[in-house]
Design a protein around this motif. Structure first.
Motif, mmCIF file in Angstrom:
data_model
loop_
_atom_site.group_PDB
_atom_site.id
_atom_site.type_symbol
_atom_site.label_atom_id
_atom_site.label_comp_id
_atom_site.label_asym_id
_atom_site.label_seq_id
_atom_site.Cartn_x
_atom_site.Cartn_y
_atom_site.Cartn_z
ATOM 1 N N GLU A 114 18.060 9.630 10.634
ATOM 2 C CA GLU A 114 17.189 10.773 10.896
ATOM 3 C C GLU A 114 16.630 11.220 9.542
ATOM 4 O OE1 GLU A 114 17.398 15.209 12.929
ATOM 5 O OE2 GLU A 114 19.185 14.266 12.086
ATOM 6 N N GLY A 115 15.565 10.604 9.108
ATOM 7 C CA GLY A 115 15.054 10.848 7.775
ATOM 8 C C GLY A 115 14.020 11.952 7.719
ATOM 9 N N LEU A 116 14.022 12.699 6.617
ATOM 10 C CA LEU A 116 13.020 13.731 6.378
ATOM 11 C C LEU A 116 11.940 13.272 5.408
ATOM 12 C CD1 LEU A 116 15.214 16.954 6.080
ATOM 13 C CD2 LEU A 116 13.797 16.249 8.004
ATOM 14 N N VAL A 117 12.249 12.245 4.610
ATOM 15 C CA VAL A 117 11.281 11.732 3.637
ATOM 16 C C VAL A 117 10.526 10.573 4.288
ATOM 17 C CG1 VAL A 117 10.956 10.723 1.361
ATOM 18 C CG2 VAL A 117 12.788 12.379 1.742
ATOM 19 N N CYS A 118 9.230 10.743 4.484
ATOM 20 C CA CYS A 118 8.431 9.758 5.210
ATOM 21 C C CYS A 118 7.321 9.207 4.324
ATOM 22 C CB CYS A 118 7.816 10.380 6.460
ATOM 23 S SG CYS A 118 9.047 11.044 7.616
ATOM 24 N N VAL A 119 7.152 7.899 4.365
ATOM 25 C CA VAL A 119 6.111 7.213 3.604
ATOM 26 C C VAL A 119 5.126 6.592 4.589
ATOM 27 C CG1 VAL A 119 5.602 5.343 1.989
ATOM 28 C CG2 VAL A 119 7.667 6.732 1.683
ATOM 29 N N LYS A 120 3.850 6.832 4.349
ATOM 30 C CA LYS A 120 2.814 6.312 5.241
ATOM 31 C C LYS A 120 1.708 5.673 4.419
ATOM 32 C CE LYS A 120 0.173 9.245 7.468
ATOM 33 N NZ LYS A 120 -0.231 10.248 8.480
ATOM 34 N N MET A 121 1.322 4.462 4.809
ATOM 35 C CA MET A 121 0.226 3.760 4.149
ATOM 36 C C MET A 121 -0.797 3.353 5.202
ATOM 37 S SD MET A 121 2.209 1.352 1.341
ATOM 38 C CE MET A 121 0.644 0.648 0.797
ATOM 39 N N GLU A 122 -2.070 3.574 4.889
ATOM 40 C CA GLU A 122 -3.159 3.201 5.784
ATOM 41 C C GLU A 122 -4.229 2.443 5.017
ATOM 42 O OE1 GLU A 122 -4.036 6.421 9.007
ATOM 43 O OE2 GLU A 122 -3.483 7.464 7.173
ATOM 44 N N THR A 123 -4.813 1.460 5.674
ATOM 45 C CA THR A 123 -5.908 0.705 5.071
ATOM 46 C C THR A 123 -7.174 1.548 5.068
ATOM 47 O OG1 THR A 123 -4.926 -1.306 5.981
ATOM 48 C CG2 THR A 123 -7.181 -1.464 5.167
ATOM 49 N N GLY A 124 -7.934 1.458 3.981
ATOM 50 C CA GLY A 124 -9.185 2.196 3.882
ATOM 51 C C GLY A 124 -10.227 1.702 4.869
ATOM 52 N N THR A 125 -11.312 2.431 4.981
ATOM 53 C CA THR A 125 -12.361 2.113 5.961
ATOM 54 C C THR A 125 -13.615 1.548 5.319
ATOM 55 O OG1 THR A 125 -13.140 4.416 5.876
ATOM 56 C CG2 THR A 125 -11.534 3.859 7.585
ATOM 57 N N ASN A 126 -13.624 1.390 4.010
ATOM 58 C CA ASN A 126 -14.797 0.836 3.344
ATOM 59 C C ASN A 126 -14.822 -0.680 3.434
ATOM 60 O OD1 ASN A 126 -15.791 3.303 2.673
ATOM 61 N ND2 ASN A 126 -15.513 3.109 0.467
ATOM 62 N N GLU A 127 -15.976 -1.246 3.167
ATOM 63 C CA GLU A 127 -16.138 -2.691 3.206
ATOM 64 C C GLU A 127 -15.158 -3.359 2.251
ATOM 65 O OE1 GLU A 127 -19.748 -6.007 2.841
ATOM 66 O OE2 GLU A 127 -20.032 -3.954 2.125
ATOM 67 N N ASN A 128 -14.496 -4.414 2.735
ATOM 68 C CA ASN A 128 -13.579 -5.229 1.938
ATOM 69 C C ASN A 128 -12.269 -4.537 1.568
ATOM 70 O OD1 ASN A 128 -15.521 -7.276 1.962
ATOM 71 N ND2 ASN A 128 -16.465 -6.541 0.079
ATOM 72 N N ASN A 129 -11.941 -3.407 2.210
ATOM 73 C CA ASN A 129 -10.630 -2.798 1.980
ATOM 74 C C ASN A 129 -9.506 -3.584 2.655
ATOM 75 O OD1 ASN A 129 -11.470 0.784 1.958
ATOM 76 N ND2 ASN A 129 -11.810 -0.813 0.459
ATOM 77 N N ASN A 130 -9.861 -4.438 3.604
ATOM 78 C CA ASN A 130 -8.857 -5.136 4.420
ATOM 79 C C ASN A 130 -8.432 -6.447 3.776
ATOM 80 O OD1 ASN A 130 -11.587 -5.845 4.930
ATOM 81 N ND2 ASN A 130 -10.996 -6.988 6.758
ATOM 82 N N GLY A 131 -7.563 -6.356 2.769
ATOM 83 C CA GLY A 131 -7.025 -7.538 2.110
ATOM 84 C C GLY A 131 -5.530 -7.665 2.326
ATOM 85 N N ASP A 132 -4.904 -8.519 1.539
ATOM 86 C CA ASP A 132 -3.476 -8.776 1.678
ATOM 87 C C ASP A 132 -2.656 -7.760 0.883
ATOM 88 O OD1 ASP A 132 -3.734 -10.985 3.283
ATOM 89 O OD2 ASP A 132 -3.766 -12.413 1.635
ATOM 90 N N VAL A 133 -1.567 -7.295 1.491
ATOM 91 C CA VAL A 133 -0.669 -6.375 0.805
ATOM 92 C C VAL A 133 0.755 -6.636 1.263
ATOM 93 C CG1 VAL A 133 -0.894 -4.531 2.537
ATOM 94 C CG2 VAL A 133 -0.250 -3.956 0.182
ATOM 95 N N LYS A 134 1.686 -6.523 0.338
ATOM 96 C CA LYS A 134 3.111 -6.614 0.659
ATOM 97 C C LYS A 134 3.784 -5.350 0.160
ATOM 98 C CE LYS A 134 5.984 -9.439 -1.568
ATOM 99 N NZ LYS A 134 6.694 -10.679 -1.966
ATOM 100 N N VAL A 135 4.638 -4.770 0.994
ATOM 101 C CA VAL A 135 5.331 -3.534 0.648
ATOM 102 C C VAL A 135 6.837 -3.768 0.755
ATOM 103 C CG1 VAL A 135 5.580 -1.073 1.120
ATOM 104 C CG2 VAL A 135 3.415 -2.217 1.631
ATOM 105 N N THR A 136 7.556 -3.470 -0.323
ATOM 106 C CA THR A 136 9.020 -3.496 -0.291
ATOM 107 C C THR A 136 9.529 -2.073 -0.460
ATOM 108 O OG1 THR A 136 9.247 -3.868 -2.669
ATOM 109 C CG2 THR A 136 9.100 -5.810 -1.276
#
Length: 288
Positions: A114-136
């Motif tokens: 039951e965590g209180l610290v939350c991390v959120k990542m979202e891809t941008g909406t501009n052209e070419n924002n949709n590339g490869d990403v790895k998150v550890t």
């Protein structure tokens, strides 16, 4: 605490549940679709774990309620994640052919928090924002892949501030978007900072590039990220804003007008039109 089986095809399966000091559910039989697999109250809860000793996957929701409040989703800190871990679906399987947002596979025991610290990542909406990403997160790989523009990449909660690192295996296809952290389970949130990153030319956002030509896609730019991951941290002097879903919020709007998720600029080497294979919130199991 409550575990509810999903109603979709092949969500029915086996589920073992451990609370505090004992397995409160250890039946290897199938839990039917759309029913509550387990629900009980405790004076205190010190640990919750799940596992599945069979190859018949269980898929559903794990939630906790305190003192008559709302039911809140439990996060799986050591599951494999594809897309949303906090708001998504939990899958528990004895083998590894499960498709769910948070996956506890190969018969392992996985811990729910039951965590209180939350991390959120979202891809941008501009052209070419949709590339490869790895998150550890805390040295465990949570996400790796390509995400469509505007798509949620990661949404997880923890008991403590986690160690988050980003990288990109692709030197020709940068990812750009936002990385936010909340210390009060999403009530307020603020952009994460990247001390190891280079300074980009955009006013907001984060860019992660396996090469070195994405400086115009974010305020923070992690270059040569195919070999050198960058750490994301809490800005001690940062200003939090209210988190909004579906409205106008300058930091964390989903489905509304979000001035920070659009990171500006483009990556001359980024590919376009990539599909998102990592953000399923439903679940299925080929062996169920």
């Amino acid at each position: 605490v409550k575990f509810s089986t999903g109603a979709d095809e092949k969500n029915d399966g086996s589920l073992n549940i451990f609370v505090n000091d004992s397995w409160v559910r250890s039946d290897d039989g199938v839990v039917e679709k759309g029913v509550v697999a387990y629900e009980s109250c405790f004076d205190r809860i010190t640990v919750i774990k799940v596992k599945n000793p069979t190859n018949n996957a269980w898929v559903g929701k794990a939630e906790i309620q305190r003192s008559g409040g709302d039911w809140e989703p439990l996060s799986c800190s050591d599951c494999t994640h594809t897309g949303s871990g906090r708001t998504g679906i939990l899958g528990v399987d004895g083998n590894d052919d499960l498709n769910a947002a948070a996956r506890c596979m190969k018969g392992r025991e996985c811990t729910l928090e039951e965590g209180l610290v939350c991390v959120k990542m979202e891809t941008g909406t501009n052209e070419n924002n949709n590339g490869d990403v790895k998150v550890t997160v805390n040295d465990l790989e949570r996400i790796s892949g390509t995400f469509e523009k505007g798509n949620l990449v990661l949404d997880m909660c923890f008991e403590k501030i986690p160690d988050v690192k980003v990288s990109s295996p692709n030197s020709e296809d940068a990812w750009a978007g936002t990385a936010m952290i909340s210390l009060d389970r999403g009530v307020t949130e603020q952009p994460m900072v990247c001390p190891q990153c280079s300074a980009g030319t955009a006013s907001t956002g984060l860019a992660v590039d396996g090469g070195n030509d994405a400086s115009n896609q974010g305020k923070y730019v992690c270059l040569d990220a195919d070999t050198t991951p960058c750490s994301l941290q809490v800005d001690a002097g940062g200003n939090s804003t209210n988190s909004s879903i579906g409205g106008n919020d300058t930091n964390s709007s989903i489905g509304g007008n979000d001035t920070n998720s659009s990171t500006g600029g483009s990556d001359t080497n980024s590919s376009k039109g990539d599909s998102d294979t990592n953000s399923s919130t439903g679940g299925s199991d080929t062996n169920s």
